[in-house]
Design a protein around this motif. Structure first.
Motif, PDB file in Angstrom:
ATOM      1  N   PHE A 132     -15.179  86.249 -15.268  1.00 45.37           N
ATOM      2  CA  PHE A 132     -16.161  87.338 -15.143  1.00 45.37           C
ATOM      3  C   PHE A 132     -16.509  87.645 -13.681  1.00 45.37           C
ATOM      4  O   PHE A 132     -17.547  88.227 -13.401  1.00 45.37           O
ATOM      5  CB  PHE A 132     -17.437  87.009 -15.928  1.00 45.37           C
ATOM      6  CG  PHE A 132     -17.179  86.772 -17.387  1.00 45.37           C
ATOM      7  CD1 PHE A 132     -16.973  87.841 -18.254  1.00 45.37           C
ATOM      8  CD2 PHE A 132     -17.113  85.483 -17.899  1.00 45.37           C
ATOM      9  CE1 PHE A 132     -16.720  87.633 -19.601  1.00 45.37           C
ATOM     10  CE2 PHE A 132     -16.856  85.258 -19.241  1.00 45.37           C
ATOM     11  CZ  PHE A 132     -16.655  86.336 -20.094  1.00 45.37           C
ATOM     12  N   LYS A 133     -15.607  87.273 -12.761  1.00 43.35           N
ATOM     13  CA  LYS A 133     -15.803  87.569 -11.333  1.00 43.35           C
ATOM     14  C   LYS A 133     -14.807  88.652 -10.930  1.00 43.35           C
ATOM     15  O   LYS A 133     -13.651  88.365 -10.651  1.00 43.35           O
ATOM     16  CB  LYS A 133     -15.606  86.310 -10.491  1.00 43.35           C
ATOM     17  CG  LYS A 133     -16.620  85.208 -10.779  1.00 43.35           C
ATOM     18  CD  LYS A 133     -16.341  83.979  -9.935  1.00 43.35           C
ATOM     19  CE  LYS A 133     -17.343  82.868 -10.237  1.00 43.35           C
ATOM     20  NZ  LYS A 133     -17.061  81.636  -9.435  1.00 43.35           N
ATOM     21  N   GLY A 134     -15.278  89.878 -10.934  1.00 42.53           N
ATOM     22  CA  GLY A 134     -14.389  91.004 -10.701  1.00 42.53           C
ATOM     23  C   GLY A 134     -14.663  91.765  -9.432  1.00 42.53           C
ATOM     24  O   GLY A 134     -15.466  91.362  -8.598  1.00 42.53           O
ATOM     25  N   GLY A 135     -13.968  92.883  -9.303  1.00 41.26           N
ATOM     26  CA  GLY A 135     -14.073  93.711  -8.110  1.00 41.26           C
ATOM     27  C   GLY A 135     -15.150  94.773  -8.223  1.00 41.26           C
ATOM     28  O   GLY A 135     -15.978  94.764  -9.137  1.00 41.26           O
ATOM     29  N   LYS A 136     -15.122  95.697  -7.288  1.00 44.37           N
ATOM     30  CA  LYS A 136     -16.144  96.740  -7.235  1.00 44.37           C
ATOM     31  C   LYS A 136     -15.855  97.875  -8.228  1.00 44.37           C
ATOM     32  O   LYS A 136     -16.766  98.574  -8.645  1.00 44.37           O
ATOM     33  CB  LYS A 136     -16.234  97.302  -5.812  1.00 44.37           C
ATOM     34  CG  LYS A 136     -16.576  96.260  -4.746  1.00 44.37           C
ATOM     35  CD  LYS A 136     -17.952  95.687  -4.943  1.00 44.37           C
ATOM     36  CE  LYS A 136     -18.263  94.597  -3.930  1.00 44.37           C
ATOM     37  NZ  LYS A 136     -18.275  95.056  -2.537  1.00 44.37           N
ATOM     38  N   GLY A 137     -14.582  98.080  -8.568  1.00 46.04           N
ATOM     39  CA  GLY A 137     -14.244  99.033  -9.615  1.00 46.04           C
ATOM     40  C   GLY A 137     -13.902 100.436  -9.171  1.00 46.04           C
ATOM     41  O   GLY A 137     -13.659 101.303 -10.014  1.00 46.04           O
ATOM     42  N   VAL A 138     -13.851 100.680  -7.867  1.00 46.85           N
ATOM     43  CA  VAL A 138     -13.632 102.045  -7.379  1.00 46.85           C
ATOM     44  C   VAL A 138     -12.249 102.567  -7.760  1.00 46.85           C
ATOM     45  O   VAL A 138     -12.110 103.678  -8.277  1.00 46.85           O
ATOM     46  CB  VAL A 138     -13.829 102.115  -5.853  1.00 46.85           C
ATOM     47  CG1 VAL A 138     -13.531 103.513  -5.339  1.00 46.85           C
ATOM     48  CG2 VAL A 138     -15.253 101.712  -5.491  1.00 46.85           C
ATOM     49  N   ALA A 139     -11.209 101.771  -7.499  1.00 52.32           N
ATOM     50  CA  ALA A 139      -9.846 102.210  -7.797  1.00 52.32           C
ATOM     51  C   ALA A 139      -9.646 102.409  -9.295  1.00 52.32           C
ATOM     52  O   ALA A 139      -9.012 103.377  -9.730  1.00 52.32           O
ATOM     53  CB  ALA A 139      -8.844 101.194  -7.257  1.00 52.32           C
ATOM     54  N   THR A 140     -10.185 101.511 -10.100  1.00 59.32           N
ATOM     55  CA  THR A 140     -10.058 101.620 -11.553  1.00 59.32           C
ATOM     56  C   THR A 140     -10.765 102.869 -12.063  1.00 59.32           C
ATOM     57  O   THR A 140     -10.244 103.593 -12.913  1.00 59.32           O
ATOM     58  CB  THR A 140     -10.635 100.366 -12.231  1.00 59.32           C
ATOM     59  OG1 THR A 140      -9.899  99.221 -11.791  1.00 59.32           O
ATOM     60  CG2 THR A 140     -10.540 100.475 -13.738  1.00 59.32           C
ATOM     61  N   ALA A 141     -11.964 103.130 -11.555  1.00 57.25           N
ATOM     62  CA  ALA A 141     -12.698 104.337 -11.949  1.00 57.25           C
ATOM     63  C   ALA A 141     -11.949 105.592 -11.524  1.00 57.25           C
ATOM     64  O   ALA A 141     -11.884 106.568 -12.272  1.00 57.25           O
ATOM     65  CB  ALA A 141     -14.094 104.323 -11.335  1.00 57.25           C
ATOM     66  N   ALA A 142     -11.361 105.565 -10.330  1.00 57.57           N
ATOM     67  CA  ALA A 142     -10.611 106.726  -9.831  1.00 57.57           C
ATOM     68  C   ALA A 142      -9.411 107.008 -10.721  1.00 57.57           C
ATOM     69  O   ALA A 142      -9.120 108.170 -11.053  1.00 57.57           O
ATOM     70  CB  ALA A 142     -10.165 106.483  -8.396  1.00 57.57           C
ATOM     71  N   GLY A 143      -8.694 105.943 -11.117  1.00 59.65           N
ATOM     72  CA  GLY A 143      -7.561 106.130 -12.016  1.00 59.65           C
ATOM     73  C   GLY A 143      -7.997 106.696 -13.356  1.00 59.65           C
ATOM     74  O   GLY A 143      -7.328 107.576 -13.913  1.00 59.65           O
ATOM     75  N   GLY A 144      -9.116 106.207 -13.873  1.00 60.10           N
ATOM     76  CA  GLY A 144      -9.639 106.726 -15.128  1.00 60.10           C
ATOM     77  C   GLY A 144     -10.050 108.183 -15.029  1.00 60.10           C
ATOM     78  O   GLY A 144      -9.803 108.975 -15.944  1.00 60.10           O
ATOM     79  N   LEU A 145     -10.631 108.554 -13.908  1.00 61.29           N
ATOM     80  CA  LEU A 145     -11.053 109.941 -13.710  1.00 61.29           C
ATOM     81  C   LEU A 145      -9.859 110.887 -13.585  1.00 61.29           C
ATOM     82  O   LEU A 145      -9.940 112.052 -13.967  1.00 61.29           O
ATOM     83  CB  LEU A 145     -11.951 110.056 -12.487  1.00 61.29           C
ATOM     84  CG  LEU A 145     -13.360 109.472 -12.663  1.00 61.29           C
ATOM     85  CD1 LEU A 145     -14.101 109.428 -11.331  1.00 61.29           C
ATOM     86  CD2 LEU A 145     -14.165 110.275 -13.685  1.00 61.29           C
TER      87      LEU A 145
END
Length: 232
Positions: A132-145
């Motif tokens: 449960f120690k993950g990243g900030k999520g920017v790249a994943t959110a960008a790909g989803g968008l």
């Protein structure tokens, strides 16, 4: 004794109730599946594959492309960025279609897309496969968008790129992009339900950058490409 009319109303209520429950079950399943996809941390996978130190052991201790770049290995950072974006794209583009019947999806597409995006982001931020120690999520959110709408995705990426090039702060670019995302989504889609869920995504991203915001205010934030000298 029920009259025919009352019997029909009772039957219709049961059918509507069952349909509502089935919709909820499909949506919960979608969030879980998206979460599991998001839980694959490409910073960890790429670092192991390329014999690099664990991203948890240096720099910001964040499993993301920006931190991997601190090793000086640009290829590893590119693979990490690409992998995190692709999982976001795949989760939003294919999971709603693959898991929800078309008869239900056609009436609830904006919600399904938004939940898939939120699910894959939460998986990246709190990955079950990595304690449960993950990243900030920017790249994943960008790909989803990008999967939500190509124009939305590219607009967010352009905002991130413009701010990062001017400031040299990846975190500041992410903060601007997070603020802008709901407005950009509504501008291009006119979907309120989707906009609400993207707003939640934006809040999650901002909360993940709380430490970065403090560092920016104190002038202690690291700039893009700064190599961490403690890496062995």
């Amino acid at each position: 004794m029920l009259r025919v009319r009352d019997s029909k109303i009772y039957t219709n209520n049961i059918i509507l109730g069952a349909k509502f429950v089935s919709i909820e079950i499909y949506m919960v399943g979608l969030v879980i599946a998206s979460y599991l996809v998001g839980s694959v941390s490409f910073a960890v996978v790429v670092s192991k594959a390329m014999s690099l130190p664990s991203p948890y052991s240096y720099g910001s201790e964040n499993p993301g492309a920006t931190n991997v770049l601190r090793t000086g290995n640009k290829i590893a950072a590119l693979f990490t960025l690409s992998g995190d974006m692709v999982k976001g794209f795949l989760a939003v583009e294919f999971l709603p279609l693959g898991l929800i019947p078309s008869t239900i999806l056609s009436a609830h597409t904006p919600v399904a897309i938004g939940l898939a995006l939120l699910g894959v982001l939460l998986g990246h931020v709190f990955p079950v496969f990595h304690g449960f120690k993950g990243g900030k999520g920017v790249a994943t959110a960008a790909g989803g968008l990008l999967a939500v709408n190509v124009l939305v995705g590219f607009s967010i990426l352009l905002i991130w790129l413009a701010v990062s090039l001017v400031s040299r702060y990846s975190s500041l670019a992410a903060i601007f992009a997070s603020f802008a995302a709901p407005f950009v989504v509504f501008w291009f889609t006119q979907q309120l339900e989707l906009t609400y869920l993207v707003s939640v995504v934006g809040v999650v991203l901002l909360l993940r950058h709380k430490k970065n915001i403090i560092n920016l205010l104190n002038g202690a934030e690291s700039k893009i490409g700064k190599k961490n000298t403690t890496i062995s």
